[in-house]
Structure formats: structure tokens, C-alpha cells
Design a protein around this motif. Sequence first.
Motif, mmCIF file in Angstrom:
data_model
loop_
_atom_site.group_PDB
_atom_site.id
_atom_site.type_symbol
_atom_site.label_atom_id
_atom_site.label_comp_id
_atom_site.label_asym_id
_atom_site.label_seq_id
_atom_site.Cartn_x
_atom_site.Cartn_y
_atom_site.Cartn_z
ATOM 1 N N GLN A 123 0.825 -1.203 0.000
ATOM 2 C CA GLN A 123 0.000 0.000 0.000
ATOM 3 C C GLN A 123 0.862 1.257 0.000
ATOM 4 O O GLN A 123 0.528 2.248 -0.665
ATOM 5 C CB GLN A 123 -0.953 0.003 1.197
ATOM 6 C CG GLN A 123 -2.054 -1.016 1.066
ATOM 7 C CD GLN A 123 -2.861 -1.189 2.334
ATOM 8 O OE1 GLN A 123 -2.395 -0.934 3.450
ATOM 9 N NE2 GLN A 123 -4.101 -1.634 2.176
ATOM 10 N N GLY A 182 -3.082 0.783 -12.499
ATOM 11 C CA GLY A 182 -4.309 0.356 -13.134
ATOM 12 C C GLY A 182 -4.569 1.062 -14.449
ATOM 13 O O GLY A 182 -5.467 0.688 -15.193
ATOM 14 N N ARG A 183 -3.799 2.086 -14.731
ATOM 15 C CA ARG A 183 -3.928 2.803 -16.007
ATOM 16 C C ARG A 183 -2.644 2.589 -16.794
ATOM 17 O O ARG A 183 -2.511 1.611 -17.493
ATOM 18 C CB ARG A 183 -4.205 4.273 -15.756
ATOM 19 C CG ARG A 183 -5.548 4.465 -15.076
ATOM 20 C CD ARG A 183 -5.790 5.893 -14.710
ATOM 21 N NE ARG A 183 -6.971 5.964 -13.869
ATOM 22 C CZ ARG A 183 -7.851 6.926 -13.941
ATOM 23 N NH1 ARG A 183 -7.689 7.910 -14.794
ATOM 24 N NH2 ARG A 183 -8.899 6.919 -13.146
ATOM 25 N N GLU A 184 -1.679 3.515 -16.649
ATOM 26 C CA GLU A 184 -0.406 3.349 -17.351
ATOM 27 C C GLU A 184 0.342 2.117 -16.855
ATOM 28 O O GLU A 184 1.069 1.474 -17.603
ATOM 29 C CB GLU A 184 0.496 4.579 -17.179
ATOM 30 C CG GLU A 184 -0.008 5.796 -17.907
ATOM 31 C CD GLU A 184 -0.827 6.706 -17.007
ATOM 32 O OE1 GLU A 184 -1.298 6.249 -15.944
ATOM 33 O OE2 GLU A 184 -1.008 7.870 -17.369
ATOM 34 N N HIS A 186 -0.257 -1.396 -15.714
ATOM 35 C CA HIS A 186 -1.314 -2.414 -15.703
ATOM 36 C C HIS A 186 -1.079 -3.438 -14.596
ATOM 37 O O HIS A 186 -2.026 -3.880 -13.953
ATOM 38 C CB HIS A 186 -1.396 -3.099 -17.063
ATOM 39 C CG HIS A 186 -2.441 -4.151 -17.135
ATOM 40 N ND1 HIS A 186 -3.784 -3.864 -17.148
ATOM 41 C CD2 HIS A 186 -2.351 -5.501 -17.178
ATOM 42 C CE1 HIS A 186 -4.475 -4.985 -17.194
ATOM 43 N NE2 HIS A 186 -3.626 -5.991 -17.218
ATOM 44 N N GLY A 230 -0.006 6.530 -7.270
ATOM 45 C CA GLY A 230 -1.261 7.252 -7.466
ATOM 46 C C GLY A 230 -2.158 6.617 -8.503
ATOM 47 O O GLY A 230 -2.273 5.392 -8.592
ATOM 48 N N ASP A 231 -2.771 7.454 -9.333
ATOM 49 C CA ASP A 231 -3.749 6.972 -10.300
ATOM 50 C C ASP A 231 -3.118 6.303 -11.520
ATOM 51 O O ASP A 231 -3.817 5.787 -12.381
ATOM 52 C CB ASP A 231 -4.675 8.100 -10.740
ATOM 53 C CG ASP A 231 -3.955 9.239 -11.446
ATOM 54 O OD1 ASP A 231 -2.722 9.195 -11.574
ATOM 55 O OD2 ASP A 231 -4.653 10.181 -11.864
ATOM 56 N N LYS A 232 -1.796 6.269 -11.593
ATOM 57 C CA LYS A 232 -1.137 5.560 -12.699
ATOM 58 C C LYS A 232 -1.313 4.048 -12.552
ATOM 59 O O LYS A 232 -1.291 3.324 -13.535
ATOM 60 C CB LYS A 232 0.333 5.919 -12.771
ATOM 61 C CG LYS A 232 0.544 7.381 -13.139
ATOM 62 C CD LYS A 232 1.942 7.617 -13.601
ATOM 63 C CE LYS A 232 2.217 9.066 -13.889
ATOM 64 N NZ LYS A 232 1.313 9.697 -14.814
ATOM 65 N N TYR A 281 1.989 1.605 -3.579
ATOM 66 C CA TYR A 281 0.866 2.010 -4.432
ATOM 67 C C TYR A 281 0.556 3.496 -4.264
ATOM 68 O O TYR A 281 0.226 4.175 -5.240
ATOM 69 C CB TYR A 281 -0.390 1.196 -4.127
ATOM 70 C CG TYR A 281 -0.326 -0.243 -4.588
ATOM 71 C CD1 TYR A 281 0.260 -0.607 -5.796
ATOM 72 C CD2 TYR A 281 -0.874 -1.250 -3.810
ATOM 73 C CE1 TYR A 281 0.314 -1.928 -6.205
ATOM 74 C CE2 TYR A 281 -0.828 -2.582 -4.212
ATOM 75 C CZ TYR A 281 -0.243 -2.905 -5.410
ATOM 76 O OH TYR A 281 -0.187 -4.212 -5.815
ATOM 77 N N ARG A 282 0.664 4.009 -3.055
ATOM 78 C CA ARG A 282 0.411 5.438 -2.827
ATOM 79 C C ARG A 282 1.375 6.314 -3.622
ATOM 80 O O ARG A 282 1.012 7.396 -4.082
ATOM 81 C CB ARG A 282 0.486 5.778 -1.342
ATOM 82 C CG ARG A 282 -0.782 5.452 -0.583
ATOM 83 C CD ARG A 282 -0.807 6.075 0.802
ATOM 84 N NE ARG A 282 0.193 5.539 1.707
ATOM 85 C CZ ARG A 282 0.032 4.451 2.469
ATOM 86 N NH1 ARG A 282 -1.106 3.796 2.449
ATOM 87 N NH2 ARG A 282 0.993 4.049 3.258
#
Length: 71
Positions: A40, A51-53, A55, A47-49, A43-44
Motif C-alpha cells: 500500500q 491500473g492505467r499506465e 497495468h 497514485g492513479d497511474k 501504491y500510494r
Amino acid sequence: MIEAGMPEAQVTVQGEDHTHFEAVIISEAFAGKRTLQRHQMVYRTLGDKMGREIHALSMQTMTPEEAAGDQ
């Protein structure tokens, strides 16, 4: 990006296709934390990368003592 969020960490990242990555992160900040908590923290930093950039990210998270084999 991990190093920016955890500047004291030693980070090695590999990923040939630029969406799936393997990382080894060594940080004293992981001391006393369970694997989920360690992940975690990483992952922090992403950020929002995530699951997007990025995978997929496979991680090994260790303290310096664990990395040296002094577990």
C-alpha cells in the motif's frame, strides 16, 4: 516515481512492455509492517497511474536487514 515518493528507498524496476513491471523496493520504512501495508505504501507513490499506465506490478518489499539476509 517510487523513488520520488520514498526517497530513502533503494528501487529496482524492470518492465519490458512498459505496462507490466517487477520491482524490488528496499526501505527502512517497511520495518514492522506487514506485506499488505508495504505494498500500500508503494501504491500510494504511484497514485492513479496504477491500473492505467501501470497495468500490473509485481513487488518484493524488504527492509535493508531482510535484503541482507539478517531476517
